[in-house]
Design an enzyme around this catalytic site. Structure first.
Site, PDB file in Angstrom:
ATOM      1  N   THR A   1      -9.724 -16.917   9.927  1.00  0.00           N
ATOM      2  CA  THR A   1     -10.702 -16.642   8.866  1.00  0.00           C
ATOM      3  C   THR A   1     -12.111 -17.014   9.320  1.00  0.00           C
ATOM      4  O   THR A   1     -13.070 -16.293   9.052  1.00  0.00           O
ATOM      5  CB  THR A   1     -10.352 -17.426   7.587  1.00  0.00           C
ATOM      6  OG1 THR A   1      -9.028 -17.062   7.174  1.00  0.00           O
ATOM      7  CG2 THR A   1     -11.351 -17.125   6.482  1.00  0.00           C
ATOM      8  N   LEU A   2     -12.211 -18.137  10.009  1.00  0.00           N
ATOM      9  CA  LEU A   2     -13.518 -18.606  10.468  1.00  0.00           C
ATOM     10  C   LEU A   2     -13.762 -18.129  11.903  1.00  0.00           C
ATOM     11  O   LEU A   2     -12.843 -18.135  12.730  1.00  0.00           O
ATOM     12  CB  LEU A   2     -13.584 -20.132  10.407  1.00  0.00           C
ATOM     13  CG  LEU A   2     -13.339 -20.753   9.021  1.00  0.00           C
ATOM     14  CD1 LEU A   2     -13.387 -22.269   9.102  1.00  0.00           C
ATOM     15  CD2 LEU A   2     -14.367 -20.248   8.020  1.00  0.00           C
TER      16      LEU A   2
ATOM     17  N   ASP B   1     -60.400 -47.048  47.394  1.00  0.00           N
ATOM     18  CA  ASP B   1     -61.447 -47.892  46.816  1.00  0.00           C
ATOM     19  C   ASP B   1     -62.651 -47.968  47.752  1.00  0.00           C
ATOM     20  O   ASP B   1     -63.162 -49.052  48.045  1.00  0.00           O
ATOM     21  CB  ASP B   1     -60.893 -49.289  46.511  1.00  0.00           C
ATOM     22  CG  ASP B   1     -61.810 -50.068  45.572  1.00  0.00           C
ATOM     23  OD1 ASP B   1     -62.598 -49.437  44.847  1.00  0.00           O
ATOM     24  OD2 ASP B   1     -61.746 -51.312  45.576  1.00  0.00           O
TER      25      ASP B   1
ATOM     26  N   ASP C   1     -36.280 -51.908  17.498  1.00  0.00           N
ATOM     27  CA  ASP C   1     -36.491 -52.154  18.931  1.00  0.00           C
ATOM     28  C   ASP C   1     -35.475 -51.370  19.770  1.00  0.00           C
ATOM     29  O   ASP C   1     -34.814 -51.925  20.649  1.00  0.00           O
ATOM     30  CB  ASP C   1     -36.400 -53.654  19.226  1.00  0.00           C
ATOM     31  CG  ASP C   1     -37.071 -54.020  20.565  1.00  0.00           C
ATOM     32  OD1 ASP C   1     -37.876 -53.203  21.058  1.00  0.00           O
ATOM     33  OD2 ASP C   1     -36.795 -55.098  21.097  1.00  0.00           O
TER      34      ASP C   1
ATOM     35  N   GLY D   1     -58.721 -60.916  44.941  1.00  0.00           N
ATOM     36  CA  GLY D   1     -58.897 -62.110  45.767  1.00  0.00           C
ATOM     37  C   GLY D   1     -60.273 -62.271  46.362  1.00  0.00           C
ATOM     38  O   GLY D   1     -61.050 -61.322  46.433  1.00  0.00           O
ATOM     39  N   LYS D   2     -60.575 -63.490  46.798  1.00  0.00           N
ATOM     40  CA  LYS D   2     -61.826 -63.778  47.493  1.00  0.00           C
ATOM     41  C   LYS D   2     -61.600 -63.753  48.997  1.00  0.00           C
ATOM     42  O   LYS D   2     -60.500 -64.029  49.488  1.00  0.00           O
ATOM     43  CB  LYS D   2     -62.356 -65.153  47.077  1.00  0.00           C
ATOM     44  CG  LYS D   2     -62.914 -65.198  45.662  1.00  0.00           C
ATOM     45  CD  LYS D   2     -63.546 -66.561  45.379  1.00  0.00           C
ATOM     46  CE  LYS D   2     -64.189 -66.576  43.989  1.00  0.00           C
ATOM     47  NZ  LYS D   2     -64.839 -67.869  43.702  1.00  0.00           N
TER      48      LYS D   2
ATOM     49  N   GLY E   1     -62.889 -59.401  46.806  1.00  0.00           N
ATOM     50  CA  GLY E   1     -62.242 -58.087  46.851  1.00  0.00           C
ATOM     51  C   GLY E   1     -61.333 -57.919  45.664  1.00  0.00           C
ATOM     52  O   GLY E   1     -61.373 -58.692  44.697  1.00  0.00           O
TER      53      GLY E   1
ATOM     54  N   ASN F   1     -17.048 -18.858  16.949  1.00  0.00           N
ATOM     55  CA  ASN F   1     -18.353 -19.337  17.393  1.00  0.00           C
ATOM     56  C   ASN F   1     -18.923 -20.449  16.515  1.00  0.00           C
ATOM     57  O   ASN F   1     -19.960 -21.017  16.836  1.00  0.00           O
ATOM     58  CB  ASN F   1     -19.365 -18.179  17.426  1.00  0.00           C
ATOM     59  CG  ASN F   1     -19.036 -17.188  18.525  1.00  0.00           C
ATOM     60  OD1 ASN F   1     -18.884 -17.567  19.671  1.00  0.00           O
ATOM     61  ND2 ASN F   1     -18.903 -15.916  18.161  1.00  0.00           N
TER      62      ASN F   1
ATOM     63  N   LEU G   1      -7.548 -21.744   3.578  1.00  0.00           N
ATOM     64  CA  LEU G   1      -8.027 -21.136   4.804  1.00  0.00           C
ATOM     65  C   LEU G   1      -6.850 -20.917   5.752  1.00  0.00           C
ATOM     66  O   LEU G   1      -5.983 -21.795   5.898  1.00  0.00           O
ATOM     67  CB  LEU G   1      -9.068 -22.031   5.485  1.00  0.00           C
ATOM     68  CG  LEU G   1     -10.461 -22.090   4.862  1.00  0.00           C
ATOM     69  CD1 LEU G   1     -11.301 -23.178   5.538  1.00  0.00           C
ATOM     70  CD2 LEU G   1     -11.155 -20.734   4.985  1.00  0.00           C
TER      71      LEU G   1
ATOM     72  N   PRO H   1      -5.641 -19.445   9.820  1.00  0.00           N
ATOM     73  CA  PRO H   1      -6.204 -19.231  11.168  1.00  0.00           C
ATOM     74  C   PRO H   1      -6.825 -17.841  11.294  1.00  0.00           C
ATOM     75  O   PRO H   1      -6.257 -16.856  10.827  1.00  0.00           O
ATOM     76  CB  PRO H   1      -4.992 -19.397  12.084  1.00  0.00           C
ATOM     77  CG  PRO H   1      -4.082 -20.309  11.317  1.00  0.00           C
ATOM     78  CD  PRO H   1      -4.244 -19.936   9.874  1.00  0.00           C
TER      79      PRO H   1
END
EC number: 2.7.11.1
Length: 1321
Positions: free
Chosen positions: A305-306, A990, A465, A872-873, A869, A309, A301, A303
């Protein structure tokens, strides 16, 4: 199954989900005593018997069934839209299949004859079928056809012309021009190797698979539109012009003939020449190629040739010297495993991120030696763990750059492992850096993570994980991310070698856990890491892993680039086999623009986003989807493009004309940002509620008959000064436009129906009478300075929003705000001019009971429990010394929140809200908070002696319910109180009867106070709330769905539920519809029912606002309810009602069985017509019918002459209807999908066009057609069950009469035949 039965008997409100999958055994539906109305997707793929199938006949839309027994009439659900019978191989007879279905018959190989398949089938998979097809056997509407085993001769006309996706992968019979359908776009002819001539392949073909083809190709043989072609066996000489100029993907894996310049088209982006080993010189390879596989190439190959992009390059066999600049600078991924030549720094470009080379003679790396552990390693920090699953894994990882070095491990006296790892001083867990990464860094990190996982997998290790906490980012001395290899994977506690994996993996992070780990279905492997990787990528870009679609798949954030979205989408596939492996994923990210033909897949997901999709459309690919977003799609569409069922449709780039009937009537939300074509009548479905444009800027007199949705957003481009006068009246409620006005607005630009007007770029003066009096809510521009002109606003406006950028102080604006405006939003903040602004943050002074925030039990006497509620109470308590915050107040309400519950909420929630509302008369006065010795939290608020809750009052009422007049009176006070709470910047979230307190003020007037603000939220600019909070029975749909639409309107939904409570209905046990909306008590007046109904709307935009609810409640008249009131007599059986007023819920008595509405032409709200009606007659009706508009009890339905059944009758699916009369003048052949399946007597007395095969339901026995029916030959398509036929012809044409009689004689089932009303023999 027995456990399910027992669980059901214990709990009668057993809920059937929308997706059911049974994995083995025998399914017995007899134990279900509830309706399966919510089930949409039913997977019975392992079941071998069906019992009592009628239990799910009506409701299942997607059915996966492994069933080998003979199907009988009625076995399958009538409305199934996608049917998987992949194991079925029994003979079909007509009528056994549902009328409109996508069909998978992968194992079927019995002979098909014309008429055995419904005419509406558009997706058919017959991958085992190899019987000869004749013309007319396959339905004409077929779009997707898979005949992968078929190898019988095909002749022109055998395959339906509408087929776009065709698989004939075993076919090797000679093809002639016209054999393949003209509309086909994807063709798989993998086995074909007969000579192709020009015009054999249709010109519309874009994807072509000819992987066995090795006959000579000449210019013009391949279609000009082909973009992707697989010629992987081809090795005949190619000449310039043989491959079409538009082709982008070419697979010539076997090709090894000399290539010359221009042989390959210059537009090719992906090129596979894996056998090619002829000399390449500059100019031979296409200039735009990005992916290049020349893996057998070993010629020198040079410079140039390819192409510059090229980004991905495979030189697997190459071992010639590489001079500098031979490899293009843009190459990111280079494969050179055979290369053994000397290297210099310029050999490879700097951008190469993935380089594979052979073992280089000079490569030595002593750093990877395992150092035996010593008792003390003072120079290194040590990680300690009690877990060690497999030492072999850690041994392997010593040669992996993406993991920490292992120094060794020893057991201590307790037989626990001490593992010694490398310590890196400049390493930070990725979880701590998420907010600091910009978009570019996010993508770089994501790419490096994929590369690291690829390395781990190549060593045979599955991590199990993967998450941000287990990823370290390495920094240099300047605290900059290292340029390469800056990722270290840790946390191998759950890892195994691939050879030792089992299904019992426990302890991994649940939010990142792959479905196969949760299901323990034995499918664990490398792809489990890929799922976790997808979740990790969502973490990196700021997504929320708790937001899931109906299948439990995390939602991908909208703000990402298309490449990033697609990368995540390839990770998060339910089926592990559908996910990319790490290597594929890495290559995909590196060569992101490579085009590959993708087979349309079945998508049961309800939420689908295809950012890059702009190619072949197969309707079956969209079955089950309710949310569909196509960002890049910009092709013309027809009526079969989008499946009828999509509710939310976004076509980001679409800009082609829309004709009537193109979009399905199921769509509610439609967004067309790039659309700019004239709108035609019927082009926007009547079902659309919310329509959004951005570039639309045209209107004509032809469009004034359009029916536009309630919410219309024109975007910034629409010239409302020019076209506003042409906008249709009477349908739009909310109008939004960003047009920059050149002159003050004129009210003739605005439809008179609009109540919410949003002019978010309007910054000019407001002239008198320029704003219509229908407007209740008005939004102006962000730099509005003509404050004096606000006095010209109509008195109907109660909600005003605007912004300004000058140095005005908000307090100075008070004098300009008209008194009728009750809600003001300035620069995104709710402003209250009547009182000083409440405290904004909890950090400000709170007048706490104790300076050190401690609670001492001995200071308090608990008198009684007031209630429980959230978290809690609540107790009634007395301060022993009689002093609270320096005042002589002894009684107090104390809310105790246990330490364990404190973890569920933030202290700054309820305490801050209460502190913010401390000057608001509609909340209990806040005293402070404190902790006891056990770290329980106590919140102290005012207690008013003699106060009582609405729920307590309900219990004291006869029959546990208020009278309507009482509900009205209390609700006006409650809603006004709620408006004050909202003005203070708080949403309660609520509201229910337990949380509304009635007390007496100093003047002995009743005052409403709200309690329990533990779930409340402060209103912030542009806030979207996703929290799943509140009482389930009162919770608004948007809160349950966590869709970001929760806000102040969610409180209105709670108000509606509270009114139902006050009317005596227990919401915990009430019936609900498919959207979770509770039923309304039948004893209420129609006016009250409709008020509640408008509070409980599923669409928040259609729901009452606080202001409109106050006005409506104030104006309600309890007596003399409506024009329908006199028809509530329970003894009335037959009713003719000459009215065109909307029919309200409950306004017609439940005993009526015969109902005639001769002049009625209004939308029919589901449930408005009584469930007792059996005979229902209209004459003028022409409105869209929703699914439940016509009661299930109706047996005789007369739709009259005006009803457009083609547009408005798609939901006319009642199984109860036996007789259907319709005088609509059809413009196209009738389709079965418009007619109820159960009809036996069908009277289409204005139908005068041709009939098509399977267009009349199979159960019809009596058929009446039009008075000028001339399409005589089409009578041969009548169903076999028709025994009575009546038609009309003009002028008593004897010749025509004889033709009709001749055809009727061939229909042996017809025993009664009339022409122009005269009985014929």
């Amino acid at each position: 199954m027995q456990k399910i039965k027992e669980g059901y008997r214990r709990r009668h409100d057993y809920i059937i989900p929308k997706f059911i999958s049974f994995q083995s055994g025998y399914l017995d539906f007899s134990f279900y005593q509830v309706s399966l109305k919510n089930v949409k997707y039913l997977d019975l793929s392992s079941y071998y018997q069906l019992h009592a199938p009628r239990r799910f006949r009506k409701i299942v839309e997607y059915l996966n069934l492994s069933y080998g027994q003979l199907l009988t009439l009625g076995t399958l659900p009538k409305y199934v839209m996608s049917l998987d019978l992949s194991s079925y191989n029994q003979l079909f007879t007509p009528g056994r299949l549902p009328i409109r279905v996508s069909l998978d018959l992968s194992s079927y190989n019995q002979l098909f004859t014309p008429g055995r398949l419904p005419d509406t089938v558009d997706y058919l998979k017959l991958s085992s079928y190899n019987q000869l097809f004749t013309p007319g056997t396959l339905p004409n509407h077929m779009v997707y056809l898979n005949l992968s085993s078929y190898n019988q001769p095909l002749t022109p006309g055998t395959l339906p012309n509408k087929v776009k996706y065709l698989v004939l992968s075993s076919y090797n019979q000679l093809l002639t021009p016209g054999t393949l359908p003209n509309n086909v776009k994807y063709v798989d002819l993998s086995s074909y190797n007969k000579l192709l001539t020009p015009e054999t392949l249709p010109n519309k073909v874009k994807y072509l698979v000819l992987s066995s083809y090795d006959q000579l190709l000449t210019p013009g043989t391949l279609p000009n539109n082909v973009k992707c072609v697989d010629l992987s066996s081809y090795d005949k000489l190619l000449t310039p012009g043989t491959l079409p100029n538009n082709v982008k993907y070419v697979d010539l894996s076997s090709y090894n003939k000399l290539l010359t310049p221009r042989t390959l088209p210059n537009n090719v982006e992906c090129l596979v020449l894996s056998s090619y080993n002829q000399l390449l010189t500059p100019g031979i390879l296409p200039n735009y190629v990005k992916y290049l596989d020349i893996s057998s190439y070993n010629q020198l190959l040079t410079p140039g040739t390819l192409s510059n992009n090229v980004e991905y390059l495979d030189l697997s066999s190459y071992n010639q010297v590489l001079a500098p600049k031979t490899i293009p600078n843009n190459v990111k991924c280079l494969d050179c495993p055979s290369y053994k030549q000397s290297l210099i720094s310029e050999t490879f470009p700097n951008r190469v991120g993935d380089l594979e080379l052979s073992d280089h003679p000079k490569h030595v790396n002593d750093n990877w030696e395992i150092i035996k552990p010593q008792k003390n390693i003072s120079e290194n920090k040590v990680y300690y763990t009690t877990k060690h699953k497999n030492a072999k894994i850690i041994d392997v990882l010593n040669i992996c750059k993406c993991s920490l070095k292992l120094y060794g491990y020893v057991k201590d006296r307790n037989n626990e492992f001490n593992i010694y790892f490398e310590y890196i001083d400049k390493a930070i867990p990725l979880s701590r850096l998420l907010e600091k990464l910009n978009k570019k860094e996010q993508f770089i990190v994501a790419t490096e993570i994929i590369k690291s996982i690829k390395s781990i997998h190549e060593m045979g290790i599955i991590h199990f994980d993967i998450k941000c906490q287990n990823i370290l980012i390495l920094y240099d001395e300047n605290e900059k991310m290292l340029p390469t290899d800056f990722i270290k994977i840790i946390g191998f506690d759950h890892s195994t070698l691939d050879s030792e994996v089992n299904s019992n993996i426990i302890g991994v992070t649940e939010t990142h856990m792959a479905p196969e780990i949760k299901l323990k279905n034995g499918k664990l492997g490398y792809k489990s890491d890929i799922w976790s990787l997808g979740c990790t990528l969502i973490e990196i870009v700021g997504g929320n892993l708790k937001l899931l679609d109906i299948n439990g798949i995390p939602l991908i954030p909208d703000h990402l680039s298309n490449l990033f979205k697609n990368t995540i989408q390839h990770c998060l596939q339910i089926n592990p086999n559908a996910r990319f492996n790490a290597n594929e994923l890495y290559n995909y990210v590196i060569k992101d623009s490579i085009m590959e033909p993708i087979e349309p897949i079945y998508l049961p997901n309800q939420c689908t986003n295809l950012p890059l999709f702009n190619e072949v459309i197969v309707p079956s690919g969209f079955f089950g989807i309710k949310y569909l977003e196509l960002q890049a799609y910009n092709q013309p569409i027809d009526s079969i493009f989008i499946f009828n069922g999509v509710e939310y449709l976004i076509l980001q780039s679409f800009n082609h004309p829309l004709g009537p009937g193109i979009l399905p009537e199921s769509i509610k939300y439609l967004k067309l940002p790039s659309f700019n074509h004239p709108l035609k009548e019927g082009s926007i479905p009547r079902s659309v509620i919310h329509l959004v444009f951005n570039k639309f800027n045209q209107f004509s007199l032809d469009e004034i008959n359009l029916i536009l949705p309630k919410f219309l957003d024109f975007g910034d481009a629409f010239d409302i000064e020019k076209y506003g006068i042409l906008i249709p009246e009477d349908s739009i409620l909310t109008l939004r436009t960003g047009f920059t006005f050149n002159q003050p607005i004129n009210q003739r630009y605005i439809p008179s129906s609009v109540t919410d007007l949003q002019l978010y770029n309007y910054n000019l003066k407001i002239l008198p009478h320029s704003i219509p009096r229908s407007i209740i809510m008005l939004t102006l521009g962000s730099n509005f300075t003509h404050f004096e002109s606000l006095s010209n606003l109509p008195s109907s406006i109660i909600n005003l929003t605007f912004g300004f950028k000058n140095n005005f102080k908000i307090a100075e604006l008070k004098k300009y705000i008209p008194s009728h405006i009750t809600s003001i939003n300035i620069n995104g903040k709710i402003v209250n001019f009547k009182k000083s602004s409440p405290l904004n943050t909890f950090n400000q002074s709170t007048d706490n009971i104790l300076n050190n925030n401690e609670h001492f039990k001995e200071d308090w006497e608990i008198i009684s429990t007031l209630g429980s509620g959230n978290f809690g109470k609540v107790f009634k308590a007395r301060k022993i010394n009689g002093i609270i915050n320096g005042s002589k107040v002894s009684l107090c309400a104390i809310k105790k929140i246990e330490k364990k519950d404190k973890l569920k909420i933030k202290l700054s929630t309820e305490v801050e809200i209460l502190n913010k509302l401390k000057d608001n008369e509609h909340s209990m006065k806040y005293y402070g908070y404190g902790y006891d010795e056990d770290d329980n939290l106590f919140i102290y608020t005012e207690y008013i002696e003699g106060s009582t809750s609405i729920s307590d009052l309900i219990k004291k009422k006869p029959n546990n319910r208020f009278e309507e007049e009482e509900i009205k009176s209390l609700m006006i006070k409650i809603v006004k109180a709620l408006s004050k709470i909202h003005e203070s910047g708080v949403i309660h979230r609520d509201i229910k009867s337990d949380h509304i307190i009635l007390a007496q003020d100093k003047n002995n007037e009743t005052i409403v106070k709200f309690i329990d603000f533990g779930l409340s939220k402060q209103i912030e600019k542009n806030s979207k709330y996703y929290s799943f909070v509140g009482t389930d029975s009162h919770m608004a749909p948007e809160v349950k769905l966590q869709n970001g639409k929760a806000g102040s309107k969610s409180d209105i939904f709670c108000i509606g539920c509270t009114m139902i409570e006050m009317a005596g209905l227990n919401l915990c046990h009430s019936e609900r519809d498919d959207k979770g909306i509770p039923s309304i008590p039948t004893h209420l007046s129609n006016s009250f029912k409709n008020i509640i109904q408008n509070c409980l709307k599923f669409d928040t935009n259609a729901r009452h606002s606080v202001e409109s609810l106050i006005i409506t409640l104030s104006n309600i008249q309890i007596e003399g309810d409506s024009v329908f009131e006199k028809y509530l007599s329970p003894n009335l059986k037959k009713l003719e009602l000459k009215t065109n007023e909307p029919i309200l819920l409950g306004s017609i008595g439940n005993e009526i069985n015969y109902l005639s509405l001769p002049i009625y032409n209004q939308m029919i709200t589901p449930g408005a017509l009584p469930p007792s009606v059996q005979y229902l007659l209209f004459n003028k009706l022409n409105q869209y019918l929703e699914c439940d508009s016509i009661p299930e009890s109706v047996k005789y339905l007369d739709l009259g002459n005006e009803f457009d059944i083609e547009k408005n009758g798609i939901n006319l699916s009642n199984e109860s209807i036996l007789v259907l009369r319709c005088g609509f003048n059809f413009t196209q052949p009738v389709s079965q999908r418009l007619l109820p399946y159960s009809v036996t007597d069908l009277q289409l007395y204005n139908y005068n066009i041709n009939l098509k095969r399977n267009s009349i339901p199979t159960l019809v026995t009596s058929l009446t057609l039009g008075s000028n029916f001339t399409n005589i030959e089409s009578l041969s398509f009548l169903p076999e069950n028709v025994n009575s036929l009546a038609i009309g012809i003009k002028d008593e044409d004897e010749k025509l009469t004889k033709e009709i009689e001749k055809i009727i004689q061939t229909k042996k089932s017809i025993t009664s035949f009339k022409i122009n009303g005269i009985q014929r023999n």
